[in-house]
Design an enzyme around this catalytic site. Structure first.
Site, PDB file in Angstrom:
ATOM      1  N   ASP A   1       6.596  -9.631  10.693  1.00 28.68           N
ATOM      2  CA  ASP A   1       6.773  -8.282  10.162  1.00 28.68           C
ATOM      3  C   ASP A   1       7.499  -8.357   8.821  1.00 28.68           C
ATOM      4  OD1 ASP A   1       7.300  -5.620   9.669  1.00 28.68           O
ATOM      5  OD2 ASP A   1       8.059  -5.184  11.671  1.00 28.68           O
TER       6      ASP A   1
ATOM      7  N   ALA B   1       0.973  -5.807   2.201  1.00 29.38           N
ATOM      8  CA  ALA B   1       1.300  -5.048   3.417  1.00 29.38           C
ATOM      9  C   ALA B   1       1.787  -3.644   3.065  1.00 29.38           C
ATOM     10  CB  ALA B   1       2.368  -5.787   4.223  1.00 29.38           C
TER      11      ALA B   1
ATOM     12  N   TYR C   1       5.496   8.182   0.683  1.00 30.00           N
ATOM     13  CA  TYR C   1       4.546   7.128   0.301  1.00 30.00           C
ATOM     14  C   TYR C   1       4.432   7.036  -1.211  1.00 30.00           C
ATOM     15  CZ  TYR C   1       0.056   4.617   0.037  1.00 30.00           C
ATOM     16  OH  TYR C   1      -0.944   3.731  -0.255  1.00 30.00           O
TER      17      TYR C   1
ATOM     18  N   ALA D   1       6.666   7.914  -3.416  1.00 31.54           N
ATOM     19  CA  ALA D   1       7.932   7.395  -3.950  1.00 31.54           C
ATOM     20  C   ALA D   1       8.037   5.890  -3.740  1.00 31.54           C
ATOM     21  CB  ALA D   1       9.103   8.104  -3.284  1.00 31.54           C
TER      22      ALA D   1
END
Length: 349
Positions: free
Chosen positions: A107, A135, A199, A201
Site C-alpha cells: 500500500d 497509484a 481529488y 486539490a
C-alpha cells in the site's frame, strides 16, 4: 519606503516589460524546442534492460503501462494492493517481452511499504531507471454535503503522499542512473471540476510538488508530469471514495461526473505516456485536445465555472447523481463516448 517605491515602479513598468521580452524571446525559444522535440522523437531512450517500478499497476492505466514497458523489453517491479491481479499483470507482461518482473504487493499510503518497494527492487535488480507514480483513488461528492471531511484524508495519503514517499526512497537510485520519474496526476489539477474538491486539490499538490522537484534536481533526474482527462479505468467505471470514507462502485454518479466527455482507452494513454518518457517530455495531457481547456480556464474562468455549475450541480433537494450531465450521458452520450468496458461495474479483486 524603498520597497513601496520599487514595487510601485514595477507595477507600472514591470508587466509591459515582461510581456515585451516574452514576445521577443518566445519565437527562437519555440524553434529550439521544436528542433529538440524532433530529435528526441528520432532518437528516443532505449528501454531494453532498463528497470521500471510502477505503482498502481494492477488495473487501468498502471496495468497498461506495465504492458507498454514490457513491449519495450524493460524489467519491471509492479506495485499494488491486490496481489492476485498484480500476478496476472506480471504474467501478461512476461508474455509481451518484459525481461523480468517482480511483484510487490503493498500500500503506497504506508511509508514503510514505499521504502520496502524500492529496497526490494534495488535488491533484485541493483538499479532503478524509471519510477512511475501512478497509484491513485478518486472521491466524488459536493463538499458541503460531506458528513465528515476527514473521511477523505486517505485520498491525500495515496494520491499525494504515496508518490512523495516513493520518490523520496527512490531518488538516490534514480540520480545514480540519471533516470526519470513519470507522474500520473490529473487534468483536474489545473482544471478543477465540481464534486471532486479533495481529488482536485491532491492533484494540484502533486503537480506543484514535482514542478518544484524538477527545478531542484535540474538535469540529474528527468520528470514527466502526465495530466490525463477521463481515461478507461476503475475510476471511470464508477469506483469512488464516497462520503462515508468507503470505496464503492456507483455508475450513476460516474455518469453524472463524466457526462459528455469522451473517455480515452487506457492502452492509448499508457502508450503515449511511455513514448513521452522515452522522448524526455516535461508534460503530457491525454487526450491531447483536453489541453485546450487550459486556455479557457486561463482566459475565461467565469465561463468555465458557469458551464460546470450548469452541467454538474443538482437542484435543491435532489440527489447528487441527478445532474444534467447524467441525463445527457444516459440519453445516448455514453454509448457513443465511453469504451464498452465501462458498461460493467465489475472491479478486479
Amino acid at each position: 519606503m524603498a520597497p513601496d517605491l520599487v514595487n510601485g515602479v514595477l507595477n507600472w513598468v514591470g508587466t509591459p516589460a515582461m510581456v515585451a521580452s516574452l514576445l521577443l524571446f518566445y519565437p527562437p525559444y519555440y524553434l529550439f524546442k521544436t528542433c529538440y522535440s524532433f530529435l528526441s522523437w528520432l532518437f528516443p531512450e532505449d528501454l531494453a534492460g532498463k528497470v521500471v517500478l510502477i505503482t498502481g499497476a494492477s488495473s487501468g492505466i498502471g496495468e497498461q503501462l506495465a504492458y507498454q514497458y514490457a513491449l519495450n523489453r524493460a524489467s519491471l517491479a509492479l506495485v499494488a494492493r491486490r496481489e492476485s491481479s498484480l500476478r496476472h499483470v506480471a504474467d501478461r507482461a512476461l508474455e509481451l517481452g518484459a525481461r523480468d518482473v517482480v511483484v510487490l504487493p503493498g500500500d503506497v499510503s504506508t511509508p514503510d511499504d514505499c521504502d520496502r518497494f524500492v529496497r526490494t527492487a534495488i535488491s533484485h535488480y541493483d538499479r532503478l531507471d524509471h519510477l512511475v507514480c501512478n497509484a491513485g483513488v478518486a472521491s466524488v461528492g459536493a463538499f458541503e454535503e460531506i458528513p465528515d471531511v476527514t473521511s477523505y484524508s486517505s485520498q491525500l495519503d495515496v494520491n499525494f503522499w504515496g508518490s512523495v514517499q516513493t520518490t523520496f526512497a527512490a531518488l538516490p537510485h534514480l540520480k545514480r542512473s540519471r533516470g526519470r520519474i513519470v507522474v500520473t496526476a490529473s487534468a483536474t489539477g489545473w482544471n478543477p471540476v465540481p464534486r471532486m474538491s479533495i481529488y482536485n486539490a491532491a492533484n494540484a499538490a502533486l503537480i506543484n510538488f514535482f514542478e518544484t522537484l524538477r527545478t531542484e534536481l535540474g538535469n540529474q533526474v528527468g520528470i514527466t508530469v502526465v495530466t490525463p482527462g477521463w481515461v478507461e479505468s476503475e475510476m471511470s467505471r464508477g469506483k469512488f471514495l464516497k462520503e462515508h470514507g468507503q470505496v464503492e462502485v456507483d455508475q450513476e454518479m460516474r455518469d453524472a461526473q463524466i457526462g459528455l466527455f469522451p473517455v480515452e482507452y487506457a492502452k492509448n494513454c499508457a502508450k503515449a505516456m511511455v513514448q513521452a518518457a522515452r522522448q524526455g517530455e516535461r508534460y503530457l495531457t491525454v487526450p491531447a485536445w483536453f489541453g485546450a481547456m487550459y486556455l479557457w480556464r486561463l482566459f475565461a474562468p467565469e465561463v468555465v465555472e458557469a458551464c460546470y455549475r450548469l452541467l454538474y450541480m443538482h437542484g435543491h433537494g435532489a440527489r447528487q447523481a441527478d445532474a444534467p450531465s447524467r441525463t445527457m450521458a444516459e440519453a445516448g452520450g455514453k454509448q457513443l463516448l465511453y469504451p464498452t468496458s465501462l458498461r460493467s461495474d465489475e472491479i478486479k479483486e
